[in-house]
Design a protein around this motif. Structure first.
Motif, mmCIF file in Angstrom:
data_model
loop_
_atom_site.group_PDB
_atom_site.id
_atom_site.type_symbol
_atom_site.label_atom_id
_atom_site.label_comp_id
_atom_site.label_asym_id
_atom_site.label_seq_id
_atom_site.Cartn_x
_atom_site.Cartn_y
_atom_site.Cartn_z
ATOM 1 N N LYS A 199 31.752 9.800 -52.863
ATOM 2 C CA LYS A 199 31.083 10.967 -52.298
ATOM 3 C C LYS A 199 32.116 12.017 -51.926
ATOM 4 O O LYS A 199 33.159 11.716 -51.355
ATOM 5 N N LEU A 200 31.819 13.274 -52.240
ATOM 6 C CA LEU A 200 32.750 14.358 -51.962
ATOM 7 C C LEU A 200 32.854 14.603 -50.458
ATOM 8 O O LEU A 200 31.899 14.398 -49.708
ATOM 9 N N ASP A 201 34.043 15.030 -50.030
ATOM 10 C CA ASP A 201 34.228 15.372 -48.623
ATOM 11 C C ASP A 201 33.273 16.506 -48.237
ATOM 12 O O ASP A 201 32.987 17.400 -49.047
ATOM 13 N N ALA A 202 32.786 16.453 -47.007
ATOM 14 C CA ALA A 202 31.856 17.475 -46.530
ATOM 15 C C ALA A 202 32.122 17.737 -45.059
ATOM 16 O O ALA A 202 32.441 16.816 -44.301
ATOM 17 N N THR A 203 32.008 18.998 -44.659
ATOM 18 C CA THR A 203 32.212 19.367 -43.262
ATOM 19 C C THR A 203 31.003 18.947 -42.432
ATOM 20 O O THR A 203 29.914 18.702 -42.979
ATOM 21 N N PRO A 204 31.157 18.871 -41.089
ATOM 22 C CA PRO A 204 30.065 18.376 -40.238
ATOM 23 C C PRO A 204 28.778 19.192 -40.357
ATOM 24 O O PRO A 204 28.796 20.418 -40.384
ATOM 25 N N ALA A 205 27.672 18.460 -40.447
ATOM 26 C CA ALA A 205 26.332 19.052 -40.434
ATOM 27 C C ALA A 205 25.601 18.508 -39.215
ATOM 28 O O ALA A 205 25.650 17.311 -38.940
ATOM 29 N N ALA A 206 24.936 19.393 -38.484
ATOM 30 C CA ALA A 206 24.328 19.016 -37.200
ATOM 31 C C ALA A 206 22.820 18.894 -37.303
ATOM 32 O O ALA A 206 22.169 19.552 -38.120
ATOM 33 N N LEU A 214 23.409 14.929 -33.305
ATOM 34 C CA LEU A 214 24.083 14.169 -34.350
ATOM 35 C C LEU A 214 24.945 15.111 -35.181
ATOM 36 O O LEU A 214 24.556 16.257 -35.443
ATOM 37 N N LEU A 215 26.091 14.608 -35.589
ATOM 38 C CA LEU A 215 26.952 15.303 -36.537
ATOM 39 C C LEU A 215 27.326 14.326 -37.627
ATOM 40 O O LEU A 215 27.719 13.188 -37.341
ATOM 41 N N ALA A 216 27.202 14.746 -38.875
ATOM 42 C CA ALA A 216 27.561 13.886 -40.003
ATOM 43 C C ALA A 216 28.527 14.633 -40.911
ATOM 44 O O ALA A 216 28.318 15.811 -41.215
ATOM 45 N N TRP A 217 29.602 13.948 -41.314
ATOM 46 C CA TRP A 217 30.545 14.529 -42.252
ATOM 47 C C TRP A 217 31.139 13.418 -43.097
ATOM 48 O O TRP A 217 31.087 12.241 -42.742
ATOM 49 N N THR A 218 31.684 13.795 -44.227
ATOM 50 C CA THR A 218 32.284 12.823 -45.147
ATOM 51 C C THR A 218 33.749 13.146 -45.344
ATOM 52 O O THR A 218 34.118 14.307 -45.552
ATOM 53 N N ASP A 219 34.580 12.104 -45.266
ATOM 54 C CA ASP A 219 36.019 12.293 -45.387
ATOM 55 C C ASP A 219 36.628 11.023 -45.973
ATOM 56 O O ASP A 219 36.473 9.933 -45.419
ATOM 57 N N GLY A 220 37.292 11.163 -47.112
ATOM 58 C CA GLY A 220 38.009 10.035 -47.704
ATOM 59 C C GLY A 220 37.131 8.864 -48.083
ATOM 60 O O GLY A 220 37.531 7.711 -47.888
ATOM 61 N N GLY A 221 35.932 9.121 -48.601
ATOM 62 C CA GLY A 221 35.061 8.034 -49.033
ATOM 63 C C GLY A 221 34.290 7.365 -47.913
ATOM 64 O O GLY A 221 33.717 6.291 -48.106
ATOM 65 N N THR A 222 34.252 7.972 -46.744
ATOM 66 C CA THR A 222 33.494 7.448 -45.611
ATOM 67 C C THR A 222 32.673 8.572 -44.995
ATOM 68 O O THR A 222 33.189 9.673 -44.787
ATOM 69 N N THR A 223 31.403 8.309 -44.732
ATOM 70 C CA THR A 223 30.566 9.267 -44.013
ATOM 71 C C THR A 223 30.502 8.845 -42.548
ATOM 72 O O THR A 223 30.164 7.700 -42.240
ATOM 73 N N TYR A 224 30.854 9.761 -41.678
ATOM 74 C CA TYR A 224 30.863 9.502 -40.239
ATOM 75 C C TYR A 224 29.633 10.146 -39.606
ATOM 76 O O TYR A 224 29.287 11.286 -39.906
ATOM 77 N N TRP A 225 28.990 9.395 -38.713
ATOM 78 C CA TRP A 225 27.850 9.886 -37.947
ATOM 79 C C TRP A 225 28.182 9.778 -36.471
ATOM 80 O O TRP A 225 28.401 8.670 -35.959
#
Length: 249
Positions: A199-206, A214-225
């Motif tokens: 999955k491509l890196d993505a900046t936080p979405a609220a 909630l904030l979700a973003w993707t960085d280095g193959g991991t999506t953080y919530w």
């Protein structure tokens, strides 16, 4: 007898009906013989009763069934030429018959967000929001080893007033997910790391659900919530610090 973290996780799974029959019977025997395990079972059942009382089941949001069917590839498409309908049917059959079935049915989007908020609330109602309580990332990160395939990235944000509180494992879509727990003043932040290979890196979405940000973003193959009742601006500041702070300092 002292009840360790692994035993507590097993009791949670037992109460939730997640163990297979053989392991459920074996644990039931242990619970009968171990007052500590019995007390943990009683505590979890009391918590579940409190949750049902304080947070009664509500009617599902409008359009939830449609979103699930669409994610699973079961939503009927608009009328189209016969040849296109046949091609679509073959594609769906191949998807449901192959290894991608799990990914098609796994929680995502709104369903994932709802599950994360529910887990965050359960953690707040527990005696402590983490299974391993420590402000030392060198204690928290190794704790995940052997419990999940890969330990999450852990950063120390204590100097920025977001101290590490500990970590826990939540089960989402039948998959164990690592959760880092941070604090800020009197607020708790649950940060779930969801593997997202490719999955491509993505900046936080609220987004906001029932008063929780909630904030979700993707960085280095991991999506953080990140989930918290913290002010939206403070949660965004936390996310920016976590994204930009090196793991080793």
């Amino acid at each position: 007898m002292t009840t360790n973290g692994d035993d507590r996780l097993l009791v949670h799974a037992y109460v939730d009906g997640e163990l297979d029959p053989a392991n459920a019977r074996a644990l039931a025997t242990r619970i009968e013989q171990d007052p500590g395990l019995a007390a943990e079972r009683d505590r979890i059942e009391a918590l579940q009763r409190a949750l049902r009382t304080q947070f009664p089941l509500a009617a599902p949001p409008a359009g939830l069934r449609e979103r699930i069917e669409r994610a699973a590839g079961l939503r009927r498409a608009p009328p189209r030429p016969t040849w296109a309908a046949l091609a679509a049917s073959v594609s769906v059959a191949l998807m449901l018959g192959g290894g991608s079935t799990f990914f098609a049915l796994a929680p995502r989007g709104d369903a994932m967000a709802d599950a994360l908020v529910a887990d965050h609330i359960r953690a707040l109602m527990a005696p402590q929001p983490a299974d391993v309580a420590s402000s030392d990332r060198h204690t928290v990160k190794p704790w995940f080893n052997g419990r999940i395939p890969e330990s999450p990235r852990v950063v120390d944000l204590a100097k920025q007033e977001f101290p590490l509180v500990g970590g826990r494992i939540d089960v989402i879509g039948r998959q164990p997910m690592p959760v880092l727990v941070y604090g800020h003043r009197k607020h708790v932040i649950s940060l779930t790391a969801v593997p997202a290979p490719g999955k491509l890196d993505a900046t936080p979405a609220a987004r906001t659900i029932e008063g929780y940000h909630l904030l979700a973003w993707t960085d280095g193959g991991t999506t953080y919530w990140a989930v918290s009742d913290l002010a939206a601006a403070d949660l965004a500041h936390f996310a920016e610090l976590f994204r930009t702070t090196p793991s080793e300092q």
